[in-house]
Design a protein around this motif. Structure first.
Motif, short mmCIF file in Angstrom:
data_model
loop_
_atom_site.label_atom_id
_atom_site.label_comp_id
_atom_site.label_asym_id
_atom_site.label_seq_id
_atom_site.Cartn_x
_atom_site.Cartn_y
_atom_site.Cartn_z
N SER A 37 44.58 10.12 0.10
CA SER A 37 44.99 11.37 -0.55
C SER A 37 45.49 12.41 0.43
O SER A 37 46.26 13.29 0.06
N GLU A 38 45.05 12.32 1.70
CA GLU A 38 45.46 13.31 2.70
C GLU A 38 45.76 12.63 4.03
O GLU A 38 45.00 11.79 4.50
N ILE A 39 46.89 13.01 4.61
CA ILE A 39 47.26 12.55 5.94
C ILE A 39 47.42 13.79 6.81
O ILE A 39 48.16 14.72 6.45
N ILE A 40 46.72 13.82 7.93
CA ILE A 40 46.72 15.00 8.80
C ILE A 40 47.75 14.82 9.92
O ILE A 40 47.89 13.73 10.48
N PHE A 41 48.47 15.89 10.21
CA PHE A 41 49.43 15.90 11.32
C PHE A 41 49.06 17.04 12.28
O PHE A 41 48.67 18.12 11.84
N GLN A 42 49.20 16.77 13.56
CA GLN A 42 49.04 17.82 14.57
C GLN A 42 50.26 17.81 15.46
O GLN A 42 50.54 16.83 16.15
N GLU A 43 51.00 18.90 15.40
CA GLU A 43 52.24 19.05 16.17
C GLU A 43 53.15 17.84 15.96
O GLU A 43 53.79 17.34 16.89
N GLY A 44 53.22 17.37 14.72
CA GLY A 44 54.12 16.29 14.35
C GLY A 44 53.56 14.90 14.46
O GLY A 44 54.13 13.96 13.89
N ASP A 45 52.48 14.73 15.19
CA ASP A 45 51.88 13.41 15.33
C ASP A 45 50.76 13.21 14.32
O ASP A 45 50.10 14.16 13.90
N LEU A 46 50.54 11.97 13.93
CA LEU A 46 49.47 11.64 13.00
C LEU A 46 48.13 11.86 13.68
O LEU A 46 47.93 11.49 14.85
N ALA A 47 47.20 12.44 12.94
CA ALA A 47 45.91 12.79 13.51
C ALA A 47 44.78 12.19 12.67
O ALA A 47 44.73 12.40 11.46
N LEU A 48 43.92 11.45 13.32
CA LEU A 48 42.74 10.90 12.66
C LEU A 48 41.58 11.86 12.91
O LEU A 48 41.20 12.09 14.05
N THR A 49 41.06 12.43 11.84
CA THR A 49 39.97 13.40 11.95
C THR A 49 38.74 12.88 11.22
O THR A 49 38.82 11.95 10.40
N LEU A 50 37.61 13.49 11.50
CA LEU A 50 36.36 13.09 10.85
C LEU A 50 36.45 13.22 9.33
O LEU A 50 35.91 12.41 8.59
N GLU A 51 37.18 14.26 8.87
CA GLU A 51 37.21 14.55 7.43
C GLU A 51 37.95 13.50 6.62
O GLU A 51 37.62 13.28 5.45
#
Length: 359
Positions: A37-51
């Protein structure tokens, strides 16, 4: 500032690369069941987070990968993780090396998002943020590398053809395009065929890769904008709103807030201001910092404070995204205050009034 679109017009890999080119940080929301349901991006790159990690599914995945550890033991860590991060719990209780756990996290994440590369329908929205909370980022993955790998793993290769219905179109290589992270021999071969402009029909006739793999590489080249065939047809909202547009949005919020206050005041009298103020104060910790001074006066008018006024003077796209996000949250907070005070029926009436107001 929310960016919206449809996957039938902008496929997931093309969308990822547009976000990467714009160096955006934020959340991509996908409105489909049985998909992340949610994909996180940080400065354009894909980010895997705890959430965003599905803890139970990851532990099940880990149980299939680590043959030396019983599944029962790994699943028991799920209970220990209730009080601390389950990643930390794994490292402290499973005796698995931290680097190995990180490798499994990366593999699990790539496996979980692979179905998105196959999507041919559905809606998405992207809400930019200024930054990710400290300590939540586990792995940052290069979007170009993930996209290239994901395209090569697509199983339904027949879907590529639908993006190129006109076989008479002339394909040309673009100058100064984004290079592929890794250039395979088949890719080099096809680029050689594209050295001079050529129609799609002629390319398919000449290519020794066969139609499906030729289409796959053409899709890859299109996502990376190496050829003149664009796939990102709905990505046109990365520009910041004009100051006038932002001011109109704030004014509309103030008018809606006034309507909510008027509705609540009609039912319970002057105490309405205290109730809404309490609700805003309780939710202020979840609002962007620019809303740190927000409050409501005795007449029910929202006052944003000096921090907000100075922040919107030359608001960057990231700040504008925070403002829109905060205004939406504030509006929801006020509606919930009415619900808690008057009940569900009044909440529904108020929402209907707000909808009519918007029209």
């Amino acid at each position: 500032m929310t960016i919206r679109g449809q996957f039938q017009q902008t496929p997931f890999p093309a969308l990822c690369l547009e976000i990467w080119r714009s160096r955006l940080t934020g959340v991509l929301k996908i409105q489909l069941p049985d998909y992340p349901s949610e994909i996180i991006f940080q400065e354009g790159d894909l980010a895997l987070t705890l959430e965003v990690i599905d803890r139970t599914r990851f532990l099940e995945f880990l149980a299939t990968q680590v043959k030396s550890i019983e599944k029962k033991f790994i699943m028991s860590l799920d209970q220990k993780a209730l009080s601390v991060s389950f990643v930390r719990s794994l490292i402290e209780n499973s005796q698995l090396p931290a680097q190995l756990i990180w490798n499994y996290l990366r593999d699990f994440y790539l496996t979980s998002i692979q179905p998105l590369f196959e999507l041919s329908e559905g809606n998405f929205s992207f809400l930019p943020h200024s930054h990710l909370p400290r300590g939540t980022l586990l792995i940052k993955l290069s979007s170009p590398e993930v996209v290239q790998q994901g395209i090569f793993r697509i199983q339904n290769s027949e879907q590529f053809q639908k993006f190129y219905p006109d076989k008479t179109v002339t394909i040309k290589l673009q100058k100064n395009s984004l290079p592929l992270p890794q250039l395979s021999e088949p890719a080099k071969y096809l680029l050689h065929l594209l050295a001079a402009p050529i129609t799609l029909e002629e390319l398919l006739r000449l290519s020794q890769l066969g139609e499906q793999e030729t289409y796959r590489l053409l899709f890859l080249f299109s996502c990376f904008k190496m050829v003149n065939l664009s796939l990102a047809k709905t990505i046109s909202r990365f520009q910041p709103a004009s100051p006038q547009k932002l001011a109109q949005t704030i004014d509309l919020f103030l008018e809606k807030s006034a309507l909510i206050f008027k509705y609540l005041s009609k039912e319970i009298g002057p105490v309405a201001a205290n109730i809404i103020q309490k609700s805003i104060s309780e939710g202020k910790s979840s609002l962007p910092a620019i809303f740190s001074e927000v409050e409501i006066d005795e007449n029910g008018r929202i006052n944003f404070g000096r921090v907000f006024k100075s922040g919107i003077a030359y608001a960057s796209p990231e700040t504008q995204a925070q403002i829109i996000e905060g205004l939406n949250e504030l509006l929801l907070t006020q509606v919930l205050a009415v619900k808690k005070t008057l009940g569900d029926d009044h909440e529904l009436r108020l929402i209907e009034a707000l909808r009519s107001f918007s029209k």
